[in-house]
Design a protein around this motif. Sequence first.
Motif, mmCIF file in Angstrom:
data_model
loop_
_atom_site.group_PDB
_atom_site.id
_atom_site.type_symbol
_atom_site.label_atom_id
_atom_site.label_comp_id
_atom_site.label_asym_id
_atom_site.label_seq_id
_atom_site.Cartn_x
_atom_site.Cartn_y
_atom_site.Cartn_z
ATOM 1 N N ARG A 189 66.009 9.479 39.113
ATOM 2 C CA ARG A 189 66.347 10.837 38.682
ATOM 3 C C ARG A 189 67.719 11.225 39.234
ATOM 4 N NH1 ARG A 189 65.732 16.252 40.435
ATOM 5 N NH2 ARG A 189 64.851 17.676 38.870
ATOM 6 N N VAL A 190 68.613 11.627 38.339
ATOM 7 C CA VAL A 190 69.974 12.013 38.727
ATOM 8 C C VAL A 190 70.299 13.361 38.088
ATOM 9 C CG1 VAL A 190 72.418 11.432 38.628
ATOM 10 C CG2 VAL A 190 70.725 9.616 38.896
ATOM 11 N N VAL A 191 70.784 14.301 38.883
ATOM 12 C CA VAL A 191 71.199 15.607 38.380
ATOM 13 C C VAL A 191 72.714 15.691 38.444
ATOM 14 C CG1 VAL A 191 71.066 18.107 38.669
ATOM 15 C CG2 VAL A 191 69.044 16.692 39.094
ATOM 16 N N ILE A 192 73.325 15.966 37.297
ATOM 17 C CA ILE A 192 74.780 16.034 37.175
ATOM 18 C C ILE A 192 75.162 17.475 36.843
ATOM 19 C CG2 ILE A 192 76.804 15.133 35.967
ATOM 20 C CD1 ILE A 192 74.928 12.774 35.078
ATOM 21 N N ASP A 223 75.085 3.212 41.847
ATOM 22 C CA ASP A 223 76.012 3.731 42.870
ATOM 23 C C ASP A 223 77.426 3.852 42.302
ATOM 24 O OD1 ASP A 223 74.031 3.936 44.764
ATOM 25 O OD2 ASP A 223 74.425 1.963 45.647
ATOM 26 N N GLU A 224 77.819 2.870 41.492
ATOM 27 C CA GLU A 224 79.134 2.901 40.872
ATOM 28 C C GLU A 224 79.237 4.055 39.875
ATOM 29 O OE1 GLU A 224 77.339 0.317 41.423
ATOM 30 O OE2 GLU A 224 78.540 -1.392 42.110
ATOM 31 N N VAL A 225 78.148 4.315 39.153
ATOM 32 C CA VAL A 225 78.120 5.445 38.229
ATOM 33 C C VAL A 225 78.331 6.748 38.989
ATOM 34 C CG1 VAL A 225 76.632 6.809 36.709
ATOM 35 C CG2 VAL A 225 76.676 4.326 36.503
ATOM 36 N N LYS A 226 77.639 6.897 40.105
ATOM 37 C CA LYS A 226 77.741 8.102 40.919
ATOM 38 C C LYS A 226 79.177 8.307 41.408
ATOM 39 C CE LYS A 226 75.780 10.232 45.096
ATOM 40 N NZ LYS A 226 77.020 10.339 45.901
ATOM 41 N N TYR A 283 82.506 15.655 38.846
ATOM 42 C CA TYR A 283 81.099 16.015 38.654
ATOM 43 C C TYR A 283 80.385 16.096 40.006
ATOM 44 C CZ TYR A 283 81.813 14.812 33.728
ATOM 45 O OH TYR A 283 82.275 14.739 32.445
ATOM 46 N N ASN A 284 79.475 17.049 40.112
ATOM 47 C CA ASN A 284 78.648 17.166 41.314
ATOM 48 C C ASN A 284 77.341 16.437 41.047
ATOM 49 O OD1 ASN A 284 77.507 17.957 43.739
ATOM 50 N ND2 ASN A 284 76.856 19.957 42.965
ATOM 51 N N ILE A 285 77.057 15.396 41.854
ATOM 52 C CA ILE A 285 75.878 14.559 41.628
ATOM 53 C C ILE A 285 74.835 14.824 42.705
ATOM 54 C CG2 ILE A 285 75.039 12.215 41.241
ATOM 55 C CD1 ILE A 285 77.173 13.111 39.263
ATOM 56 N N ARG A 286 73.583 15.032 42.260
ATOM 57 C CA ARG A 286 72.499 15.217 43.214
ATOM 58 C C ARG A 286 71.489 14.075 43.073
ATOM 59 N NH1 ARG A 286 71.073 21.665 42.597
ATOM 60 N NH2 ARG A 286 73.173 22.472 42.971
#
Length: 207
Positions: free
Chosen positions: A142-145, A193-196, A204-207
């Motif tokens: 799960r990734v929140v952008i 990790d590379e995407v983040k 972009y703020n990534i959570r």
Amino acid sequence: MYVRQFMTTQVFTVSPEESIADAMALMREKKIDRLPVLEKGKLVGFVTDGDLREVSPSPATTLSIFELNYLVAKTPIREVAIKKVITCHPDMGIEDAALLMREHKIGGLPVLEDNKLVGIITGYDILDAFLDIMGSRSPGKRVVIERKDEKGILLDIATTFKTYDTNVTSFAFYHLRENKVQLLARLQGDQLDEVKVSLEEKGYNIR
């Protein structure tokens, strides 16, 4: 996403002449809390367990147990069922069905197609739809952008995913205050990790 994708098609019904006792017994047996009322195949009413509890005699009544049982066994559903039934069509959007329930403060809708009862959709079904939209049952991390809502950000994010060979199993977005947007994705791949890092470098703020 449409009502027909989430509605229950095996619908248990009662006739207007069946008793409160019959309806309550059916609800207990089938573990349901609402019943469409059909007469000669036509929807003529709707009854819930709450409706039945409201009209059932109170335990504080002076009636004897025999009188209580008699009333419950003899009172027909037609006397307690809702006559003006709010319905929906199987091709109605799931969000429109949810809005109908919210506006009328009800927990379920009979689904009619060509004036024939073909299903029922409840708040639980709407909740299932929400869980599917949010990817709660989908695999992946799960990734929140989050960032300011601007033209082209969806393409930018999708391009980043493709660059790092990332599989998206679900994707949803929500508009926040101050012209910001929050995107929820479930991702699979060996380069998360590379995407983040790549998205953070783009602001972009990534959570």
